[in-house]
Every structure is written in structure tokens, then in C-alpha cells.
Design a protein around this motif. Sequence first.
Motif, PDB file in Angstrom:
ATOM      1  N   LEU A 153       0.827  -1.205   0.000  1.00 22.65           N
ATOM      2  CA  LEU A 153       0.000   0.000   0.000  1.00 22.65           C
ATOM      3  C   LEU A 153       0.868   1.264   0.000  1.00 22.65           C
ATOM      4  CD1 LEU A 153      -2.778  -0.957   2.599  1.00 22.65           C
ATOM      5  CD2 LEU A 153      -2.990  -0.870   0.104  1.00 22.65           C
ATOM      6  N   THR A 154       1.989   1.206   0.716  1.00 20.30           N
ATOM      7  CA  THR A 154       2.894   2.359   0.812  1.00 20.30           C
ATOM      8  C   THR A 154       3.514   2.686  -0.539  1.00 20.30           C
ATOM      9  OG1 THR A 154       3.367   1.891   3.121  1.00 20.30           O
ATOM     10  CG2 THR A 154       5.007   3.184   1.948  1.00 20.30           C
ATOM     11  N   GLN A 155       3.626   1.694  -1.394  1.00 22.49           N
ATOM     12  CA  GLN A 155       4.193   1.938  -2.729  1.00 22.49           C
ATOM     13  C   GLN A 155       3.273   2.827  -3.563  1.00 22.49           C
ATOM     14  OE1 GLN A 155       6.056  -1.573  -4.218  1.00 22.49           O
ATOM     15  NE2 GLN A 155       6.149  -0.828  -6.325  1.00 22.49           N
ATOM     16  N   ASP A 156       1.988   2.878  -3.171  1.00 20.23           N
ATOM     17  CA  ASP A 156       1.030   3.833  -3.736  1.00 20.23           C
ATOM     18  C   ASP A 156       0.947   3.725  -5.256  1.00 20.23           C
ATOM     19  OD1 ASP A 156      -0.910   5.775  -3.613  1.00 20.23           O
ATOM     20  OD2 ASP A 156       0.504   7.441  -3.654  1.00 20.23           O
ATOM     21  N   THR A 157       0.661   2.516  -5.731  1.00 20.95           N
ATOM     22  CA  THR A 157       0.546   2.254  -7.165  1.00 20.95           C
ATOM     23  C   THR A 157      -0.922   2.033  -7.537  1.00 20.95           C
ATOM     24  OG1 THR A 157       0.837  -0.111  -6.760  1.00 20.95           O
ATOM     25  CG2 THR A 157       2.822   1.183  -7.271  1.00 20.95           C
ATOM     26  N   PRO A 158      -1.265   2.201  -8.808  1.00 16.31           N
ATOM     27  CA  PRO A 158      -2.643   1.945  -9.217  1.00 16.31           C
ATOM     28  C   PRO A 158      -2.978   0.467  -9.347  1.00 16.31           C
ATOM     29  CG  PRO A 158      -1.346   2.686 -11.088  1.00 16.31           C
ATOM     30  CD  PRO A 158      -0.470   2.828  -9.880  1.00 16.31           C
ATOM     31  N   VAL A 159      -1.955  -0.402  -9.347  1.00 22.77           N
ATOM     32  CA  VAL A 159      -2.166  -1.843  -9.510  1.00 22.77           C
ATOM     33  C   VAL A 159      -1.500  -2.579  -8.340  1.00 22.77           C
ATOM     34  CG1 VAL A 159      -1.805  -3.874 -10.975  1.00 22.77           C
ATOM     35  CG2 VAL A 159      -2.228  -1.634 -12.023  1.00 22.77           C
ATOM     36  N   LEU A 160      -2.207  -3.548  -7.776  1.00 22.55           N
ATOM     37  CA  LEU A 160      -1.658  -4.424  -6.753  1.00 22.55           C
ATOM     38  C   LEU A 160      -1.651  -5.860  -7.267  1.00 22.55           C
ATOM     39  CD1 LEU A 160      -3.533  -3.183  -3.526  1.00 22.55           C
ATOM     40  CD2 LEU A 160      -1.152  -2.728  -4.150  1.00 22.55           C
ATOM     41  N   VAL A 161      -0.528  -6.544  -7.093  1.00 22.07           N
ATOM     42  CA  VAL A 161      -0.414  -7.959  -7.416  1.00 22.07           C
ATOM     43  C   VAL A 161      -0.111  -8.694  -6.119  1.00 22.07           C
ATOM     44  CG1 VAL A 161       1.002  -9.692  -8.588  1.00 22.07           C
ATOM     45  CG2 VAL A 161       0.278  -7.642  -9.815  1.00 22.07           C
ATOM     46  N   LEU A 162      -1.035  -9.552  -5.683  1.00 16.80           N
ATOM     47  CA  LEU A 162      -0.953 -10.187  -4.369  1.00 16.80           C
ATOM     48  C   LEU A 162      -1.015 -11.704  -4.524  1.00 16.80           C
ATOM     49  CD1 LEU A 162      -3.650  -7.922  -2.624  1.00 16.80           C
ATOM     50  CD2 LEU A 162      -1.185  -7.479  -2.809  1.00 16.80           C
ATOM     51  N   ASP A 163       0.006 -12.387  -4.043  1.00 14.40           N
ATOM     52  CA  ASP A 163       0.063 -13.841  -4.145  1.00 14.40           C
ATOM     53  C   ASP A 163      -0.230 -14.454  -2.783  1.00 14.40           C
ATOM     54  OD1 ASP A 163       0.444 -16.386  -5.055  1.00 14.40           O
ATOM     55  OD2 ASP A 163       2.620 -16.246  -5.254  1.00 14.40           O
ATOM     56  N   GLU A 164      -1.418 -15.025  -2.636  1.00 16.14           N
ATOM     57  CA  GLU A 164      -1.858 -15.656  -1.390  1.00 16.14           C
ATOM     58  C   GLU A 164      -1.687 -14.727  -0.178  1.00 16.14           C
ATOM     59  OE1 GLU A 164      -3.472 -18.341  -1.270  1.00 16.14           O
ATOM     60  OE2 GLU A 164      -3.093 -19.237  -3.218  1.00 16.14           O
ATOM     61  N   PRO A 165      -2.257 -13.535  -0.221  1.00 12.94           N
ATOM     62  CA  PRO A 165      -2.060 -12.584   0.882  1.00 12.94           C
ATOM     63  C   PRO A 165      -2.723 -13.025   2.180  1.00 12.94           C
ATOM     64  CG  PRO A 165      -3.757 -11.770  -0.585  1.00 12.94           C
ATOM     65  CD  PRO A 165      -3.150 -12.975  -1.257  1.00 12.94           C
ATOM     66  N   SER A 184      -9.573  -0.391  -1.547  1.00 11.65           N
ATOM     67  CA  SER A 184      -8.409   0.375  -1.995  1.00 11.65           C
ATOM     68  C   SER A 184      -8.677   1.172  -3.264  1.00 11.65           C
ATOM     69  CB  SER A 184      -7.221  -0.567  -2.233  1.00 11.65           C
ATOM     70  OG  SER A 184      -7.428  -1.370  -3.394  1.00 11.65           O
ATOM     71  N   GLY A 185      -9.668   0.760  -4.056  1.00 10.91           N
ATOM     72  CA  GLY A 185      -9.970   1.438  -5.308  1.00 10.91           C
ATOM     73  C   GLY A 185      -8.960   1.167  -6.401  1.00 10.91           C
ATOM     74  N   ARG A 186      -8.047   0.229  -6.164  1.00 11.22           N
ATOM     75  CA  ARG A 186      -6.999  -0.066  -7.139  1.00 11.22           C
ATOM     76  C   ARG A 186      -7.370  -1.289  -7.964  1.00 11.22           C
ATOM     77  NH1 ARG A 186      -1.776   1.260  -3.181  1.00 11.22           N
ATOM     78  NH2 ARG A 186      -2.920   2.784  -1.948  1.00 11.22           N
ATOM     79  N   THR A 187      -6.680  -1.468  -9.055  1.00  7.76           N
ATOM     80  CA  THR A 187      -6.826  -2.676  -9.847  1.00  7.76           C
ATOM     81  C   THR A 187      -6.009  -3.760  -9.155  1.00  7.76           C
ATOM     82  OG1 THR A 187      -6.967  -1.319 -11.841  1.00  7.76           O
ATOM     83  CG2 THR A 187      -6.576  -3.688 -12.140  1.00  7.76           C
ATOM     84  N   VAL A 188      -6.653  -4.875  -8.834  1.00 13.40           N
ATOM     85  CA  VAL A 188      -5.998  -5.896  -8.024  1.00 13.40           C
ATOM     86  C   VAL A 188      -6.048  -7.243  -8.740  1.00 13.40           C
ATOM     87  CG1 VAL A 188      -5.943  -7.069  -5.800  1.00 13.40           C
ATOM     88  CG2 VAL A 188      -6.681  -4.675  -5.921  1.00 13.40           C
ATOM     89  N   LEU A 189      -4.896  -7.918  -8.795  1.00 11.54           N
ATOM     90  CA  LEU A 189      -4.818  -9.305  -9.226  1.00 11.54           C
ATOM     91  C   LEU A 189      -4.335 -10.097  -8.022  1.00 11.54           C
ATOM     92  CD1 LEU A 189      -3.920  -7.353 -11.753  1.00 11.54           C
ATOM     93  CD2 LEU A 189      -3.539  -9.542 -12.883  1.00 11.54           C
ATOM     94  N   VAL A 190      -5.159 -11.020  -7.539  1.00 14.83           N
ATOM     95  CA  VAL A 190      -4.864 -11.705  -6.290  1.00 14.83           C
ATOM     96  C   VAL A 190      -5.053 -13.206  -6.453  1.00 14.83           C
ATOM     97  CG1 VAL A 190      -7.213 -11.187  -5.450  1.00 14.83           C
ATOM     98  CG2 VAL A 190      -5.441 -11.885  -3.838  1.00 14.83           C
TER      99      VAL A 190
END
Length: 269
Positions: A153-165, A184-190
Motif C-alpha cells: 500500500l505504501t508503494q502507492d501504485t494503481p495496480v496491486l499484485v498479491l500472491d496468497e495474501p 483500496s480502489g486499485r486494480t488488483v490481481l490476487v
Amino acid sequence: MRVQVEKLQARRGARTVVHGVSFDVASGSVLGLLGPNGSGKSSLLRAIAGIDAPAAGDVRFDGVSAHDLTRRQVAQRVAVMMQEHSEEFEIPVLELVLLGRIPHGSGFGRDSAADVAIALDALERVGAQHLASRAFSALSGGERQRVLFARALTQDTPVLVLDEPTNHLDIAHQLELLDLVRASGRTVLVALHDLNLAATHCDAVGVLAAGELVAFGSPDSILTPDLIRTVFAVESTAITHPATAQRHLLFDALARTPEHRASTRTVHP
């Protein structure tokens, strides 16, 4: 930010583990990637995030090819939380979370007051502000997951890629983290293992088997007993939750005659 994956292939050594995967993730939506162990989820996410160079294909961020971006430019678009990480980090949690600000810095001097404020806010959002001064290596598995999500979240990017969070998290913290993902309002691939969590928290799901995308669409249209039997070799029953009217899956038993995953055909909504 819209993410387009086009005929992406990924290799581990000489072996191709992701075969020509294509899909489109709308800006601000959450895509859940599902599949049994070894289906290629982590390798696909690593290629999308630019951690590993894809063997073939492309990833586009709002139409801009990753091939045309520097590593720093990719890091300004995509924050990553992967499964593997060193458990021996002796640095304090706050310093680890501040590493998320590196793509936005000038490369000179210490973290600014604004950077520290962003990091502290992220720790507060994941309920880990009390861990700020502790060594990352001293944390439990669940605490580490929350801190690593705060770094993303601190990286403050429009896209999050999360592997088994949700690994190592109890059910309350799983729900809390996935609520944060949605908010978060971001584009997320999880990547997720829990199909019911995916069904309730994702706008769309993609199912991988043997490195191929075999199904893609809304959770209700894709997560059917037939697909679960074919891909996961498990018999299941779909019911309607009495309070929310959402579809919920009950897992009954191992399938008595599991089909070979390589024969799975692509399913469309």
C-alpha cells in the motif's frame, strides 16, 4: 488502471509453466486467480509484475506495454506482495514498509516526512501500527503478512499484485485484509486458495489448470460444481446464503472419478 495480459508465457528453467494466457482486468476491479497447487498462479503473477521476464507475450498498463517501461516505471504502476520473502529481516517494521517508497524517491537522502506519514498510515490501515518498531524477523506469520501488505500500500501504485495474501491469517484478519483490498480502489490481481473468499470479494475470477487459463468470468458463472470437480477433483454443492443471497460452496468429498486436468476445456460465462 486497466491491465491487459496478452498470450503470456512463463518458464521455470527450461519448462514452460504458463501457456499463452490472455485476459483483461478493468480499472479498479479485483480479479481472483484460482487453481490447484502447481497450476501456474505464482509464475503468472511474477511475469505480470515484471519480477520475471515472460517467455512470450505482453502485459499492458492502460495500453502501455511493459516492454516499453523501465523497472522503476513498472514499480510506479505495480506493487507486489509475493509468497516468498526472507524471514531474517532484522530491520524494524517501519523501515521495511518504507521500502515501498523507493520507486517514488530521488535516490538521495533519507525518507521524507511525507514518506513516513504514508507508511504509518498504511500500517494503521492493516492494524499493524503497534508493530512499527519491532524487527520483522520477530513477527508471527500473520503479522508478517499484514506488514507486507502495508508495504504494498505504501508503494502507492494503481495496480496491486498479491500472491496468497491471506496465508497465515486467521479468518477475521483474512476478511479484514480482503475488505481493505476491495476498498483500496486499485486494480488488483490476487491469487487465492479459498474459493468462497474469491466469490465474495472478487469482481471476476480466472481459473488455471496445468498452466492454462481454463475459465474466466464472474464468480457465479464460473465457480460451478462441474468446474470444481474437473479442476480441483472435489465434489461440491452450491447453495444460496440465507442472509446475503450470495452463492456459497460446500465441499463434500474428493471426486470419485477425477478427470485429468489437461483435458479441461475453457469455460466462458
